[in-house]
Scaffold this motif. Structure first.
Motif, PDB file in Angstrom:
ATOM      1  N   VAL A 207       0.842  -1.204   0.000  1.00 36.50           N
ATOM      2  CA  VAL A 207       0.000   0.000   0.000  1.00 36.50           C
ATOM      3  C   VAL A 207       0.871   1.245   0.000  1.00 36.50           C
ATOM      4  O   VAL A 207       0.681   2.171  -0.805  1.00 36.50           O
ATOM      5  N   ALA A 208       1.844   1.284   0.913  1.00 38.86           N
ATOM      6  CA  ALA A 208       2.733   2.444   1.001  1.00 38.86           C
ATOM      7  C   ALA A 208       3.534   2.634  -0.279  1.00 38.86           C
ATOM      8  O   ALA A 208       3.827   3.769  -0.680  1.00 38.86           O
ATOM      9  N   ALA A 209       3.899   1.524  -0.937  1.00 37.44           N
ATOM     10  CA  ALA A 209       4.687   1.610  -2.167  1.00 37.44           C
ATOM     11  C   ALA A 209       3.935   2.338  -3.268  1.00 37.44           C
ATOM     12  O   ALA A 209       4.546   2.952  -4.150  1.00 37.44           O
ATOM     13  N   ARG A 210       2.610   2.285  -3.247  1.00 35.70           N
ATOM     14  CA  ARG A 210       1.808   2.898  -4.307  1.00 35.70           C
ATOM     15  C   ARG A 210       1.509   4.373  -4.035  1.00 35.70           C
ATOM     16  O   ARG A 210       0.796   5.014  -4.800  1.00 35.70           O
ATOM     17  N   THR A 211       2.032   4.891  -2.928  1.00 29.51           N
ATOM     18  CA  THR A 211       1.956   6.330  -2.683  1.00 29.51           C
ATOM     19  C   THR A 211       3.202   6.991  -3.274  1.00 29.51           C
ATOM     20  O   THR A 211       4.102   6.308  -3.750  1.00 29.51           O
ATOM     21  N   LYS A 212       3.246   8.294  -3.214  1.00 29.28           N
ATOM     22  CA  LYS A 212       4.393   9.028  -3.757  1.00 29.28           C
ATOM     23  C   LYS A 212       4.990   9.899  -2.654  1.00 29.28           C
ATOM     24  O   LYS A 212       4.284  10.700  -2.041  1.00 29.28           O
ATOM     25  N   GLY A 213       6.292   9.736  -2.428  1.00 18.60           N
ATOM     26  CA  GLY A 213       6.964  10.526  -1.407  1.00 18.60           C
ATOM     27  C   GLY A 213       7.579   9.646  -0.338  1.00 18.60           C
ATOM     28  O   GLY A 213       7.681   8.424  -0.462  1.00 18.60           O
ATOM     29  N   LYS A 214       8.000  10.297   0.743  1.00 22.26           N
ATOM     30  CA  LYS A 214       8.661   9.603   1.839  1.00 22.26           C
ATOM     31  C   LYS A 214       7.645   8.885   2.736  1.00 22.26           C
ATOM     32  O   LYS A 214       6.536   9.366   2.951  1.00 22.26           O
ATOM     33  N   VAL A 215       8.077   7.752   3.279  1.00 26.43           N
ATOM     34  CA  VAL A 215       7.265   6.952   4.187  1.00 26.43           C
ATOM     35  C   VAL A 215       8.007   6.826   5.512  1.00 26.43           C
ATOM     36  O   VAL A 215       9.192   6.473   5.536  1.00 26.43           O
ATOM     37  N   VAL A 216       7.330   7.117   6.619  1.00 25.02           N
ATOM     38  CA  VAL A 216       7.902   6.925   7.951  1.00 25.02           C
ATOM     39  C   VAL A 216       7.365   5.619   8.519  1.00 25.02           C
ATOM     40  O   VAL A 216       6.159   5.389   8.522  1.00 25.02           O
ATOM     41  N   TRP A 217       8.275   4.759   9.000  1.00 20.93           N
ATOM     42  CA  TRP A 217       7.890   3.455   9.551  1.00 20.93           C
ATOM     43  C   TRP A 217       8.366   3.401  10.997  1.00 20.93           C
ATOM     44  O   TRP A 217       9.567   3.396  11.260  1.00 20.93           O
ATOM     45  N   CYS A 218       7.433   3.362  11.948  1.00 20.40           N
ATOM     46  CA  CYS A 218       7.741   3.390  13.376  1.00 20.40           C
ATOM     47  C   CYS A 218       7.613   1.988  13.960  1.00 20.40           C
ATOM     48  O   CYS A 218       6.610   1.306  13.742  1.00 20.40           O
ATOM     49  N   LEU A 219       8.606   1.561  14.728  1.00 19.93           N
ATOM     50  CA  LEU A 219       8.599   0.205  15.273  1.00 19.93           C
ATOM     51  C   LEU A 219       9.420   0.130  16.540  1.00 19.93           C
ATOM     52  O   LEU A 219      10.255   0.992  16.814  1.00 19.93           O
TER      53      LEU A 219
END
Length: 251
Positions: free
Chosen positions: A75-87
């Motif tokens: 899902v995130a891959a099909r967006t455009k721009g930076k992705v923040v992943w919190c874990l």
């Protein structure tokens, strides 16, 4: 007699009203899957931006959450721009995310020592705005916290993706508790797609849309995300077709 400090309750109410007003003014946008049978089940034809969406693994994958994480990465891959992943658990395998289209140069990882800090980082990233998506791996998601996250997402227009990951199987029942998420999904592993020759077939998942606001629940047998984050829908059993219906949406 005037008070020296602002009333925290009034401040919180003003903050909520401001977020609601900004959400009304902003046109609603969605991220479609590109598979009509799935998109038509979602209001607007896709996953809403400015909203929280919740995902969990099913069956044996309820603890490791691997299939759910890859689904979210697609899902995130099909967006455009930076992705923040919190874990909080350092077991995320970045090459696997790259295989479903979410390449390392797009991802900002926020690793915290406690889940409370993951929740704080998730909310802060949602409020920041300008991000393609924000992902968080959480064990618990209380209703009050989920409402705050939903307000933060509405205020910035960012899509928030929550992966529920439990430490033991007995905790998976928490997924039945209500949250403010716009959609809730459970992703379970199915036997791989058979090939005409011996070998490893494409992974298959059961994607259960458990809850959707202003919509109805549904189940879908899908092919795992490809290198662009796209999924495919397997045909209904007994219809005589051995072809999958592949998503044509690539971001």
């Amino acid at each position: 007699m005037a008070q020296n400090g602002a009333n925290p309750i009034i401040t919180d109410l003003r903050d909520r009203i401001q977020h609601l007003e900004s959400a009304v003014a902003r046109p609603k946008m969605v991220l479609p899957f590109g598979v009509s049978e799935i998109d038509e089940r979602l209001p607007g034809g896709g996953l809403a931006y400015g909203a929280i969406h919740e995902f969990a693994g099913g069956g044996a994958g309820s603890v490791d959450g691997a299939a759910a994480a890859l689904f979210v990465a697609g899902v995130a891959a099909r967006t455009k721009g930076k992705v923040v992943w919190c874990l909080a658990r350092p077991d995320l395998f970045a090459p696997a995310l790259a295989q479903v289209g979410l390449h390392p140069d797009r991802v900002i990882y926020v690793e915290a020592i406690r889940e409370e800090y993951v929740l704080e980082a998730f909310e802060e990233a949602l409020r920041f705005g300008g991000l393609a998506a924000v992902v968080a791996e959480l064990v618990r998601l209380p209703m009050v916290a989920s409402r705050r996250l939903q307000l933060a997402a509405e205020g910035s227009g960012t899509i928030g993706l929550v992966i529920r990951r439990w430490r033991r199987q007995t905790e998976a029942g928490d997924f039945g508790h209500p949250t403010a998420a716009t959609t809730r999904w459970r992703i379970s592993v199915l036997p791989s797609e058979q090939l005409p020759v011996p070998g490893i077939g494409r992974a298959r998942w059961l994607a259960e849309l458990i809850r959707v606001k202003a919509g109805e629940s549904a189940d879908f047998e899908i092919g795992a995300c490809d290198a662009q984050g796209r999924i495919s829908l397997f045909p209904d059993a007994g219809n005589g077709s051995d072809q999958t219906r592949r998503s044509v949406h690539s971001g």
